[in-house]
Design a protein around this motif. Structure first.
Motif, short mmCIF file in Angstrom:
data_model
loop_
_atom_site.label_atom_id
_atom_site.label_comp_id
_atom_site.label_asym_id
_atom_site.label_seq_id
_atom_site.Cartn_x
_atom_site.Cartn_y
_atom_site.Cartn_z
N ALA A 2 0.84 -1.19 0.00
CA ALA A 2 0.00 0.00 0.00
C ALA A 2 0.88 1.24 0.00
N VAL A 23 1.11 -4.63 4.00
CA VAL A 23 -0.02 -4.35 4.90
C VAL A 23 -0.15 -5.43 5.98
N ARG A 32 -8.08 -4.50 9.34
CA ARG A 32 -7.42 -3.96 8.15
C ARG A 32 -8.45 -3.12 7.41
N ARG A 34 -9.23 -0.32 4.19
CA ARG A 34 -8.84 0.30 2.93
C ARG A 34 -9.45 1.70 2.88
N HIS A 35 -8.60 2.70 2.81
CA HIS A 35 -9.08 4.09 2.89
C HIS A 35 -9.66 4.58 1.57
N GLU A 36 -10.68 5.42 1.70
CA GLU A 36 -11.21 6.19 0.58
C GLU A 36 -10.79 7.66 0.70
N GLY A 66 -13.09 4.60 5.29
CA GLY A 66 -12.95 3.63 4.22
C GLY A 66 -13.77 2.39 4.50
N GLU A 69 -11.60 -4.35 5.53
CA GLU A 69 -11.22 -5.48 4.69
C GLU A 69 -11.18 -6.79 5.47
N GLU A 96 -2.95 4.09 1.74
CA GLU A 96 -4.07 3.46 1.05
C GLU A 96 -4.78 2.44 1.93
N GLU A 97 -4.00 1.71 2.72
CA GLU A 97 -4.56 0.62 3.51
C GLU A 97 -3.59 0.30 4.64
#
Length: 323
Positions: A2, A23, A32, A34-36, A66, A69, A96-97
């Motif tokens: 990421a 990650v 875990r 995952r970002h927006e 986000g 996951e 990102e994650e």
């Protein structure tokens, strides 16, 4: 892997570097995510500059939104696929994650976008504790709120209006003052062209305010104390102009003033309290009482430009990194 923002030495925005990092899987009590979108806050600049020391190399960011996951053992309030947002005591959201503790991660209602979630958690829960947990406030009380056109300030203006609290907001330009007024400030003061303490005295008829909420620090400290009525409360919750200068308790004695230096991370250290504060914030937003204003958006790879804008006071409302 990421994309992740790190810095290996303290300094200006130029020390921020984007790298690829593994990650991994969440352990017990972790998720875990995952970002927006990722929220920016002045504390990020304090840490990057070295004002708030960190072990290096280090990562920045305490606020994001986000999709979950994966969840580790013992995590029951979230599941894979959930929309979520957080303000966390750990740093590292500029990515990102990542894998992070689940305790301060909150389910994000469908009626709130990822960008709003990323922009509101740290700032909005700060306003929640300022108005509801630091000192008792009620309809009719008067608050002086510095930096009223910033991300925290615009939420505070609306929050005060929704609860019948008179808010006097300060900002550094006429345009920013107009923005604070449009979001619910009852009175606004341009501290670059006016003596804010003298104006507060005029606005309150010499009585002073019940509470000052000050995230500016060094440049506003003495004036803020002067604005308080006897038995008033000074709430210092940031230092964007530099640390508050040393003072003696005798400086408070003339009006029997109270002073506190709270932090959000103390308030959200218990997961139950954090979730309760987040629900209160979500209710304010979903009801329409508070609107989250996002005036700046930068891609993750433009994080240096984002920090430059923040430190130059060129921002209004909230700023987010898009992922």
């Amino acid at each position: 892997m990421a994309r992740t923002v790190i810095f290996e030495k303290t300094g200006g925005p130029e020390v921020l570097t984007l790298v690829d990092r593994p990650v991994g899987a969440p352990g017990p009590g972790e998720i875990r995510i995952r970002h927006e979108a990722v929220g920016l806050n002045f504390i990020d600049c304090y840490q990057r500059s070295g004002l708030y020391p960190m072990e290096l190399p280090a990562r920045l960011g305490r606020e994001a939104a986000g999709v979950v996951e994966a969840v580790g053992e013992g995590v029951t309030h979230l599941k894979p696929g959930d929309r979520a947002a957080y303000a966390a005591a750990v740093t590292g959201a500029y990515c990102e994650e990542w894998v992070m503790p689940a305790a301060q991660v909150c389910p994000l209602p469908e009626g709130i976008s990822f960008e709003e979630g990323a922009a509101m958690m740290l700032k909005g829960m700060t306003v929640e504790y300022l108005f509801h947990r630091t000192t008792p406030l009620k309809a009719g009380d008067t608050v002086l709120f510095h930096a009223a056109a910033g991300g925290v300030g615009l939420i505070a203006c609306q929050w005060a209006k929704s609860e019948g609290i008179t808010l006097i907001g300060t900002a550094g330009s006429d345009a920013k003052c107009q923005l604070a007024r449009a979001h619910g400030a009852d009175h606004v003061i341009n501290y670059n062209t006016e003596d804010f303490a003298a104006r507060v005295d005029e606005i309150t008829g010499g009585k002073g305010v019940d509470v000052v909420m000050d995230s500016v620090g060094a440049s506003t400290w003495e004036g803020s104390l002067a604005c308080l009525k006897p038995l008033g409360m000074m709430v210092s919750f940031g230092s964007s102009s530099g640390p508050v200068p040393a003072f003696t308790l005798a400086a408070l004695a003339g009006k029997s003033l109270k002073v506190t230096r709270p932090t959000l991370f103390t308030h959200i250290s218990r997961s139950e309290t954090c979730q309760e504060m987040a629900r209160h914030l979500f209710d304010k937003v979903l009801s329409g009482a508070v609107t989250i204003r996002i005036d700046q958006r930068f891609p993750l790879e433009e994080v240096r430009a984002a920090h430059e804008a923040l430190e130059a006071r060129k921002t209004t409302g909230s700023t987010v990194l898009t992922v």
